[in-house]
Design a protein around this motif. Structure first.
Motif, PDB file in Angstrom:
ATOM      1  N   ARG A 250       0.865  -1.195   0.051  1.00 27.05           N
ATOM      2  CA  ARG A 250      -0.094  -0.040   0.118  1.00 27.05           C
ATOM      3  C   ARG A 250       0.902   1.306  -0.034  1.00 27.05           C
ATOM      4  O   ARG A 250       0.676   2.313  -0.755  1.00 27.05           O
ATOM      5  N   LEU A 251       1.772   1.283   0.905  1.00 30.44           N
ATOM      6  CA  LEU A 251       2.767   2.479   0.949  1.00 30.44           C
ATOM      7  C   LEU A 251       3.425   2.700  -0.594  1.00 30.44           C
ATOM      8  O   LEU A 251       3.713   3.716  -1.088  1.00 30.44           O
ATOM      9  N   ALA A 252       3.949   1.548  -1.058  1.00 30.86           N
ATOM     10  CA  ALA A 252       4.754   1.398  -2.285  1.00 30.86           C
ATOM     11  C   ALA A 252       3.747   1.737  -3.335  1.00 30.86           C
ATOM     12  O   ALA A 252       4.161   2.765  -4.430  1.00 30.86           O
ATOM     13  N   ALA A 253       2.588   1.532  -3.355  1.00 28.32           N
ATOM     14  CA  ALA A 253       1.535   1.990  -4.367  1.00 28.32           C
ATOM     15  C   ALA A 253       1.346   3.620  -4.222  1.00 28.32           C
ATOM     16  O   ALA A 253       0.971   4.051  -5.229  1.00 28.32           O
ATOM     17  N   GLN A 254       1.425   4.123  -3.135  1.00 28.74           N
ATOM     18  CA  GLN A 254       1.142   5.496  -3.167  1.00 28.74           C
ATOM     19  C   GLN A 254       2.502   6.193  -3.411  1.00 28.74           C
ATOM     20  O   GLN A 254       2.018   7.330  -4.026  1.00 28.74           O
ATOM     21  N   VAL A 255       3.638   5.754  -3.198  1.00 30.98           N
ATOM     22  CA  VAL A 255       4.698   6.346  -3.946  1.00 30.98           C
ATOM     23  C   VAL A 255       4.750   6.307  -5.679  1.00 30.98           C
ATOM     24  O   VAL A 255       4.829   7.316  -6.155  1.00 30.98           O
ATOM     25  N   LYS A 256       4.211   5.249  -5.973  1.00 30.71           N
ATOM     26  CA  LYS A 256       3.984   5.200  -7.413  1.00 30.71           C
ATOM     27  C   LYS A 256       3.023   6.227  -7.984  1.00 30.71           C
ATOM     28  O   LYS A 256       3.068   6.750  -8.911  1.00 30.71           O
ATOM     29  N   LEU A 257       1.889   6.458  -6.875  1.00 33.50           N
ATOM     30  CA  LEU A 257       1.138   7.297  -7.495  1.00 33.50           C
ATOM     31  C   LEU A 257       1.565   8.575  -7.505  1.00 33.50           C
ATOM     32  O   LEU A 257       1.221   9.734  -8.447  1.00 33.50           O
ATOM     33  N   LEU A 258       2.577   9.189  -6.309  1.00 31.59           N
ATOM     34  CA  LEU A 258       3.294  10.411  -6.540  1.00 31.59           C
ATOM     35  C   LEU A 258       4.110  10.322  -7.881  1.00 31.59           C
ATOM     36  O   LEU A 258       4.110  11.559  -8.417  1.00 31.59           O
ATOM     37  N   HIS A 259       4.708   9.474  -8.460  1.00 36.24           N
ATOM     38  CA  HIS A 259       5.309   9.566  -9.584  1.00 36.24           C
ATOM     39  C   HIS A 259       4.495   9.739 -10.809  1.00 36.24           C
ATOM     40  O   HIS A 259       4.766  10.354 -11.765  1.00 36.24           O
ATOM     41  N   ASP A 260       3.410   8.938 -10.801  1.00 37.04           N
ATOM     42  CA  ASP A 260       2.238   9.060 -12.029  1.00 37.04           C
ATOM     43  C   ASP A 260       1.814  10.635 -11.923  1.00 37.04           C
ATOM     44  O   ASP A 260       1.633  11.155 -12.905  1.00 37.04           O
ATOM     45  N   LEU A 261       1.341  11.037 -10.801  1.00 37.86           N
ATOM     46  CA  LEU A 261       0.880  12.690 -10.632  1.00 37.86           C
ATOM     47  C   LEU A 261       2.029  13.381 -11.254  1.00 37.86           C
ATOM     48  O   LEU A 261       1.566  14.604 -11.864  1.00 37.86           O
ATOM     49  N   ALA A 262       3.143  13.150 -10.782  1.00 34.08           N
ATOM     50  CA  ALA A 262       4.189  14.297 -11.247  1.00 34.08           C
ATOM     51  C   ALA A 262       4.115  14.240 -12.770  1.00 34.08           C
ATOM     52  O   ALA A 262       4.437  14.898 -13.439  1.00 34.08           O
ATOM     53  N   THR A 263       4.321  13.029 -13.483  1.00 35.37           N
ATOM     54  CA  THR A 263       4.316  12.692 -14.961  1.00 35.37           C
ATOM     55  C   THR A 263       2.955  13.426 -15.589  1.00 35.37           C
ATOM     56  O   THR A 263       3.314  14.142 -16.635  1.00 35.37           O
ATOM     57  N   GLU A 264       1.778  13.145 -14.941  1.00 38.28           N
ATOM     58  CA  GLU A 264       0.733  14.064 -15.449  1.00 38.28           C
ATOM     59  C   GLU A 264       0.571  15.465 -15.330  1.00 38.28           C
ATOM     60  O   GLU A 264      -0.351  16.277 -15.653  1.00 38.28           O
TER      61      GLU A 264
END
Length: 248
Positions: A119-133
């Motif tokens: 769950r924590l790792a998925a949240q960090v992945k979300l931070l990367h995705d939001l940065a890309t977007e």
């Protein structure tokens, strides 16, 4: 500071009856967090009531709730204003946040399940995705959500409540500085070492990485506030390195 936005522009959508004071507080908090209301802006209760489609009584009650949390200040005969944080106040918030998070993260290490880590790792992945977007405001919200997860996993409900209060205060400050951050991908990358330490179940490394993550933010944000460099009129004076380090 007077509200200089065009008078015809509506900031808020109309509310429906039901726990109006709390919902008013949430609407104003969101406006602070995404920069529609800036530190020092006046929050006119009459205009707010009109835009939300309710009476002034629950609006004032909601603003008083935010005042009790330190996010709104009121002045006799002048009205309500978004609290303007100074360098010393921000340093105190960062100091307390560091104490809370380091303690909670160490406790979380001993309690964490593989599902919690995912769950924590998925949240960090979300931070990367939001940065890309390019969704920088949402990235700030989800950054807080990651750190809140760590506090939640620590299992101390009092620490979690204190973190929620601090997060509300930090949103008010970040609304001012977030627009200066030139590379949102760096915000996401600074969380990767924390995940690596959690995955390795290395508590010493976790404390080191988390402390560096939080202290870098404190050092640069507080210094920029203290020198007045965060005045929007002076943002062109910031170096690229300063811009990159404002938010961690």
């Amino acid at each position: 500071m007077h509200d200089q936005r065009p008078s015809g522009r509506q900031l808020f959508d109309a509310l429906q009856p039901a726990d109006l004071a709390t919902r008013v507080a949430d609407e104003v908090l969101d406006a602070i967090g995404d920069g529609r209301l800036r530190p020092g802006d006046k929050v006119a209760d009459a205009r707010l009531a009109k835009e939300l489609g309710i009476s002034r009584a629950p609006v004032r009650e909601g603003l008083r709730l935010l005042e009790s949390q330190g996010l709104i200040v009121s002045h006799p005969r002048r009205g309500f204003f978004v609290h303007s944080y100074d360098a010393d106040e921000l340093k105190e918030v960062y100091d307390l946040r560091e104490c809370l998070e380091l303690h909670a993260a160490e406790a979380a290490m001993s309690r964490m399940t593989p599902a919690d880590l995912d769950r924590l790792a998925a949240q960090v992945k979300l931070l990367h995705d939001l940065a890309t977007e390019g969704q920088t405001q949402e990235q700030v919200v989800q950054d807080f959500a990651f750190h809140r997860m760590l506090c939640e996993l620590g299992g101390n409900s009092r620490i979690l409540r204190l973190f929620d209060q601090i997060a509300a205060e930090m949103r008010a400050g970040i609304a001012l500085v977030g627009q200066l951050y030139s590379d949102p991908s760096e915000i996401a990358r600074t969380h990767d070492p924390i995940i690596d330490a959690l995955r390795a179940r290395d508590v010493d490394r976790l404390r080191e990485e988390l402390r560096e993550h939080l202290q870098d933010a404190q050092i640069h944000v507080v210094r920029l506030f203290r020198t007045g460099a965060l005045n929007p009129a002076r943002t062109e004076d910031l170096s690229e390195a300063e811009r990159r380090l404002i938010l961690r």
